[in-house]
Design a protein around this motif. Structure first.
Motif, PDB file in Angstrom:
ATOM      1  N   ARG A  95       8.236   1.879  -7.550  1.00  0.00           N
ATOM      2  CA  ARG A  95       8.527   1.442  -6.186  1.00  0.00           C
ATOM      3  C   ARG A  95       9.649   0.404  -6.162  1.00  0.00           C
TER       4      ARG A  95
ATOM      5  N   ILE B 206      10.679   2.648   2.758  1.00  0.00           N
ATOM      6  CA  ILE B 206      11.919   3.290   2.287  1.00  0.00           C
ATOM      7  C   ILE B 206      12.745   3.827   3.461  1.00  0.00           C
ATOM      8  N   PRO B 207      12.154   4.609   4.405  1.00  0.00           N
ATOM      9  CA  PRO B 207      12.960   5.027   5.576  1.00  0.00           C
ATOM     10  C   PRO B 207      13.444   3.845   6.399  1.00  0.00           C
TER      11      PRO B 207
ATOM     12  N   SER C 193       0.835  -1.190   0.000  1.00  0.00           N
ATOM     13  CA  SER C 193       0.000   0.000   0.000  1.00  0.00           C
ATOM     14  C   SER C 193       0.876   1.249   0.000  1.00  0.00           C
ATOM     15  N   ALA C 194       0.274   2.379  -0.327  1.00  0.00           N
ATOM     16  CA  ALA C 194       1.028   3.630  -0.377  1.00  0.00           C
ATOM     17  C   ALA C 194       1.605   3.979   0.992  1.00  0.00           C
ATOM     18  N   ALA C 195       0.813   3.802   2.041  1.00  0.00           N
ATOM     19  CA  ALA C 195       1.283   4.124   3.388  1.00  0.00           C
ATOM     20  C   ALA C 195       2.404   3.176   3.810  1.00  0.00           C
TER      21      ALA C 195
ATOM     22  N   TYR D  89       4.486   1.643   1.824  1.00  0.00           N
ATOM     23  CA  TYR D  89       5.684   1.964   1.050  1.00  0.00           C
ATOM     24  C   TYR D  89       6.402   3.184   1.621  1.00  0.00           C
ATOM     25  N   ARG D  90       5.638   4.164   2.097  1.00  0.00           N
ATOM     26  CA  ARG D  90       6.253   5.359   2.687  1.00  0.00           C
ATOM     27  C   ARG D  90       7.076   5.002   3.921  1.00  0.00           C
ATOM     28  N   TRP D  91       6.648   3.989   4.651  1.00  0.00           N
ATOM     29  CA  TRP D  91       7.418   3.550   5.814  1.00  0.00           C
ATOM     30  C   TRP D  91       8.562   2.626   5.420  1.00  0.00           C
TER      31      TRP D  91
END
Length: 339
Positions: A290, A14-15, A6-8, A10-12
């Protein structure tokens, strides 16, 4: 629970992978024939970065950590990231899940160019001689593979892989001939280099692969939508406004440059470009926007720890890292074929 696809998620991701890479690099500095406690490693790195810390380490430990291991770890991360990027791009552009720079003959072409420089031509352009020769060899081998695989104006992915294996055998035979007929003292060092290793890493050379990997990451990220379209078929790509031929040319130039530079510095390290993209797809799916950055981060983490294992397995000697990746890659290749 939010999945990483999910987009959320994926945002977590990478960091999280970036933090894992940073921690891995710092921890890797502690391992080797001469172990250095992790708190001293952190102090040495902090002091080199300008922090005022009480000195609890010896000059010998500082020399080992900063001048020997730090450039080696960074080169390992860059080589892992670069080879993962190359594998991801080649698997997308050829629509073949088994494609990687080793199997398509790109690494063999780069090795041929590098061996020519080491044994016969010398550093005619200084520090750029080896990367340039390896890039020319990689690009030449890629063009040869495409010429052999092309049939009736079409580029079939299965024929491309078979042509890559055949061309790789021919180029490696040429490399072996050069080694056999060249200076035997120099040839012995070239053989060790061809097995793959990071022992030649130096601070004054790190910027070359760093710039190339960064540019390759940006370029492939820009081409991500085109790669997605091409994976759906030539007609789909054309209907979406992408030229399959032009996109392939751009990808092959980018991957040849990356492979040439990395092979010139680390030798022929195989199967990283095959394994890591599949690991990344398991996390984020096949969307290249991604997949590309995640593959780069996973490849960096993977090779950092493989290098740690190579340093420890037969310490105080270094196990050539190409041997370790070949064992892991061969097992992974067999499992992939069974699927």
């Amino acid at each position: 629970m939010i999945g990483v696809r999910s987009a959320a998620g994926y945002r977590w991701l990478i960091p999280g992978l970036s933090a894992c890479l940073l921690v891995s690099c710092i921890m890797a500095l502690a391992f080797g024939p001469a172990g250095v406690p992790l708190d001293k490693v952190a102090g040495i790195v902090g002091e080199r970065l300008g922090l005022e810390l009480p000195m609890t380490w010896t000059q010998n430990q500082a020399h080992i950590v900063w001048l020997i291991r730090a450039p080696r770890v960074l080169l390992g991360a860059l080589v892992g990231a670069g080879l993962a990027l190359v594998g991801t791009a080649l698997q997308a552009v050829t629509r073949n899940p088994l494609a990687d720079p080793h199997l398509l003959g790109i690494s063999s072409g780069a090795a041929l160019g590098a061996v020519l420089v080491i044994l016969y031509l010398g550093e005619f352009l200084g520090v750029f001689s080896l990367p340039l020769a390896a890039f020319i060899g990689a690009a030449g081998s890629m063009l040869l593979v495409i010429a052999v695989a092309r049939r009736g104006g079409r580029l079939d992915s299965d024929r491309l892989l078979l042509a890559g294996v055949a061309v790789s055998f021919v180029l490696m035979a040429m490399v072996n001939l050069l080694l056999y007929t060249g200076d035997q003292h120099a040839a012995a060092s070239v053989v060790f280099w061809m097995l793959g290793g990071l022992g030649s890493a130096r601070w004054n050379l790190i910027w070359v692969p760093a710039v190339c990997v960064l540019l390759g990451l940006v370029a492939l990220r820009v081409m991500a939508r085109g790669l997605d379209a091409l994976m759906s078929g030539e007609q789909t790509a054309v209907s979406l406004g992408f030229s399959g031929k032009r996109l392939r040319v751009h990808v092959f130039i980018c991957t040849s440059l990356l492979t040439g530079v990395l092979v010139s510095l680390s030798g022929a390290i195989g199967f990283v470009g095959l394994m890591v993209p599949h690991m990344a797809r398991a996390l984020v799916g096949a969307q290249n926007a991604r997949l590309i950055p995640v593959s780069a981060l996973l490849g960096a983490i993977f090779l950092v720890w493989v290098d740690v294992a190579a340093r420890l397995l037969i310490a105080p000697e270094d196990l050539p890292i190409g041997i370790a990746t070949a064992v892991l890659g061969g097992i992974f290749f067999i499992l992939l074929l069974r699927r």
